[in-house]
Design a protein around this motif. Sequence first.
Motif, PDB file in Angstrom:
ATOM      1  N   TRP A   1      -7.544  11.374   0.873  1.00  0.00           N
ATOM      2  CA  TRP A   1      -7.756  11.661  -0.542  1.00  0.00           C
ATOM      3  C   TRP A   1      -6.518  12.317  -1.142  1.00  0.00           C
ATOM      4  O   TRP A   1      -6.162  12.045  -2.302  1.00  0.00           O
ATOM      5  N   ASN A   2      -5.846  13.167  -0.374  1.00  0.00           N
ATOM      6  CA  ASN A   2      -4.657  13.878  -0.852  1.00  0.00           C
ATOM      7  C   ASN A   2      -3.347  13.201  -0.459  1.00  0.00           C
ATOM      8  O   ASN A   2      -2.274  13.745  -0.770  1.00  0.00           O
ATOM      9  N   ASN A   3      -3.399  12.066   0.215  1.00  0.00           N
ATOM     10  CA  ASN A   3      -2.178  11.390   0.643  1.00  0.00           C
ATOM     11  C   ASN A   3      -1.372  10.931  -0.575  1.00  0.00           C
ATOM     12  O   ASN A   3      -1.927  10.339  -1.509  1.00  0.00           O
ATOM     13  N   PHE A   4      -0.082  11.197  -0.547  1.00  0.00           N
ATOM     14  CA  PHE A   4       0.743  10.926  -1.727  1.00  0.00           C
ATOM     15  C   PHE A   4       1.964  10.064  -1.423  1.00  0.00           C
ATOM     16  O   PHE A   4       2.230   9.081  -2.119  1.00  0.00           O
ATOM     17  N   LEU A   5       2.734  10.392  -0.393  1.00  0.00           N
ATOM     18  CA  LEU A   5       4.034   9.767  -0.185  1.00  0.00           C
ATOM     19  C   LEU A   5       3.912   8.281   0.125  1.00  0.00           C
ATOM     20  O   LEU A   5       4.606   7.454  -0.489  1.00  0.00           O
ATOM     21  N   TRP A   6       3.064   7.917   1.074  1.00  0.00           N
ATOM     22  CA  TRP A   6       2.937   6.506   1.450  1.00  0.00           C
ATOM     23  C   TRP A   6       2.402   5.650   0.300  1.00  0.00           C
ATOM     24  O   TRP A   6       2.980   4.584   0.010  1.00  0.00           O
ATOM     25  N   PRO A   7       1.325   6.034  -0.393  1.00  0.00           N
ATOM     26  CA  PRO A   7       0.908   5.223  -1.548  1.00  0.00           C
ATOM     27  C   PRO A   7       1.961   5.152  -2.652  1.00  0.00           C
ATOM     28  O   PRO A   7       2.074   4.136  -3.344  1.00  0.00           O
ATOM     29  N   LEU A   8       2.739   6.226  -2.827  1.00  0.00           N
ATOM     30  CA  LEU A   8       3.797   6.195  -3.842  1.00  0.00           C
ATOM     31  C   LEU A   8       4.842   5.140  -3.520  1.00  0.00           C
ATOM     32  O   LEU A   8       5.359   4.454  -4.421  1.00  0.00           O
ATOM     33  N   ILE A   9       5.183   4.969  -2.252  1.00  0.00           N
ATOM     34  CA  ILE A   9       6.205   3.999  -1.851  1.00  0.00           C
ATOM     35  C   ILE A   9       5.668   2.577  -1.894  1.00  0.00           C
ATOM     36  O   ILE A   9       6.381   1.643  -2.290  1.00  0.00           O
ATOM     37  N   VAL A  10       4.409   2.383  -1.513  1.00  0.00           N
ATOM     38  CA  VAL A  10       3.874   1.031  -1.340  1.00  0.00           C
ATOM     39  C   VAL A  10       3.367   0.446  -2.652  1.00  0.00           C
ATOM     40  O   VAL A  10       3.532  -0.747  -2.915  1.00  0.00           O
ATOM     41  N   THR A  11       2.746   1.246  -3.509  1.00  0.00           N
ATOM     42  CA  THR A  11       2.084   0.728  -4.705  1.00  0.00           C
ATOM     43  C   THR A  11       3.020   0.754  -5.908  1.00  0.00           C
ATOM     44  O   THR A  11       3.827   1.676  -6.065  1.00  0.00           O
ATOM     45  N   ASN A  12       2.843  -0.259  -6.763  1.00  0.00           N
ATOM     46  CA  ASN A  12       3.614  -0.348  -8.002  1.00  0.00           C
ATOM     47  C   ASN A  12       2.752  -0.652  -9.223  1.00  0.00           C
ATOM     48  O   ASN A  12       3.276  -0.699 -10.337  1.00  0.00           O
ATOM     49  N   SER A  13       1.478  -0.865  -9.032  1.00  0.00           N
ATOM     50  CA  SER A  13       0.601  -1.259 -10.136  1.00  0.00           C
ATOM     51  C   SER A  13      -0.577  -0.303 -10.233  1.00  0.00           C
ATOM     52  O   SER A  13      -0.942   0.376  -9.269  1.00  0.00           O
ATOM     53  N   VAL A  14      -1.169  -0.286 -11.420  1.00  0.00           N
ATOM     54  CA  VAL A  14      -2.330   0.576 -11.658  1.00  0.00           C
ATOM     55  C   VAL A  14      -3.517   0.140 -10.802  1.00  0.00           C
ATOM     56  O   VAL A  14      -4.346   0.970 -10.408  1.00  0.00           O
ATOM     57  N   GLU A  15      -3.604  -1.148 -10.498  1.00  0.00           N
ATOM     58  CA  GLU A  15      -4.746  -1.672  -9.743  1.00  0.00           C
ATOM     59  C   GLU A  15      -4.824  -1.128  -8.324  1.00  0.00           C
ATOM     60  O   GLU A  15      -5.887  -1.224  -7.693  1.00  0.00           O
ATOM     61  N   ASN A  16      -3.742  -0.546  -7.806  1.00  0.00           N
ATOM     62  CA  ASN A  16      -3.731  -0.089  -6.413  1.00  0.00           C
ATOM     63  C   ASN A  16      -3.332   1.370  -6.253  1.00  0.00           C
ATOM     64  O   ASN A  16      -3.298   1.863  -5.131  1.00  0.00           O
ATOM     65  N   ARG A  17      -3.006   2.083  -7.328  1.00  0.00           N
ATOM     66  CA  ARG A  17      -2.581   3.472  -7.214  1.00  0.00           C
ATOM     67  C   ARG A  17      -3.774   4.394  -7.010  1.00  0.00           C
ATOM     68  O   ARG A  17      -4.784   4.270  -7.693  1.00  0.00           O
ATOM     69  N   PRO A  18      -3.651   5.358  -6.102  1.00  0.00           N
ATOM     70  CA  PRO A  18      -4.709   6.370  -5.955  1.00  0.00           C
ATOM     71  C   PRO A  18      -4.520   7.513  -6.940  1.00  0.00           C
ATOM     72  O   PRO A  18      -3.587   7.528  -7.758  1.00  0.00           O
ATOM     73  N   LEU A  19      -5.385   8.503  -6.852  1.00  0.00           N
ATOM     74  CA  LEU A  19      -5.363   9.620  -7.789  1.00  0.00           C
ATOM     75  C   LEU A  19      -4.094  10.446  -7.692  1.00  0.00           C
ATOM     76  O   LEU A  19      -3.556  10.895  -8.713  1.00  0.00           O
ATOM     77  N   THR A  20      -3.607  10.674  -6.484  1.00  0.00           N
ATOM     78  CA  THR A  20      -2.434  11.533  -6.324  1.00  0.00           C
ATOM     79  C   THR A  20      -1.205  10.941  -7.006  1.00  0.00           C
ATOM     80  O   THR A  20      -0.454  11.648  -7.684  1.00  0.00           O
ATOM     81  N   VAL A  21      -0.996   9.642  -6.840  1.00  0.00           N
ATOM     82  CA  VAL A  21       0.141   8.988  -7.483  1.00  0.00           C
ATOM     83  C   VAL A  21      -0.058   8.953  -8.991  1.00  0.00           C
ATOM     84  O   VAL A  21       0.894   9.185  -9.761  1.00  0.00           O
TER      85      VAL A  21
END
Length: 300
Positions: free
Chosen positions: A229-249
Amino acid sequence: MNQMEVQLGRPRMNSRKQILRGSQFSINVRRIVVQTLWHACMYILGLLWLIPMVWVVWTAFRPKDAALGFHWTWEWTWDNFITVWHGAPFGHYYLNTLILTGGVLSVQLFSLTLAAYAFARVRFAGRDVVFMLFLVQIMVPPDVLIFSNYHVLKELGLLDTKLGVMLPYFASSFGIFLLRQAFKQLPYELEEAARVEGCSRLGLLWRIYVPLSRPVYLSFAVVSFSYHWNNFLWPLIVTNSVENRPLTVGLALFAKSTESGGQWTEVCAATLLVVAPIFIGFLIFQRQFISSFMHSGIKG
């Protein structure tokens, strides 16, 4: 002569008793002082942790002028949350985060159950060596593997996908180690009795090992869910669109946007939206969480 020795020995015994009482009293006083200092340190650390949280909650419900000023008022408003909710797709971020955390946790529970049972009960060549390799993975920080994981996802065409965010976390060496220790504590006679009744290995897992290890499953689920739920760095690097971004990003992008960069009331409201589900869930189920961690000690 004996009476004389007894009379002379009594003062010595009394002095020894007084010395023992004095030493016991000093030990008790020292113990009380140490406990008081320890509790005081814990309360101070708790207050230091609580101050930022209180400030975020207080600022999130305050009007902008009142929150950034130095005058004290009891004014409060919901406008900050309304502005934040309409200023960024937080509803979509919530859905993405629930899918990511729930998907990772579901696959982890399935994979670590099979792996932990294999390492605990199934005998095969090189079992201890393979298990040691799993333990070595615990000592490797996840951030070290970001470049290699990113390259693999790029080759597979899974960048900017929910599966790409979840894929590196489908197996947990910590969860396998934790559950293996729990399985080894269970009496082997239960498995032998079930085998006599014709139970298969999957039946053993479902009817014996999983029900008797529920505290361990709950403990791992709490750790895994809060981490992802609090993961930030990996989703920030992998995702580029609103459809896949989590809350932290989404929170980071909202806080750095030009429209809300200096508006602390809205940033605090967005932060509270992100941390509120985990915080409320812990407050509601804190007894179950604490009980599960107390019953999931690692032995053997």
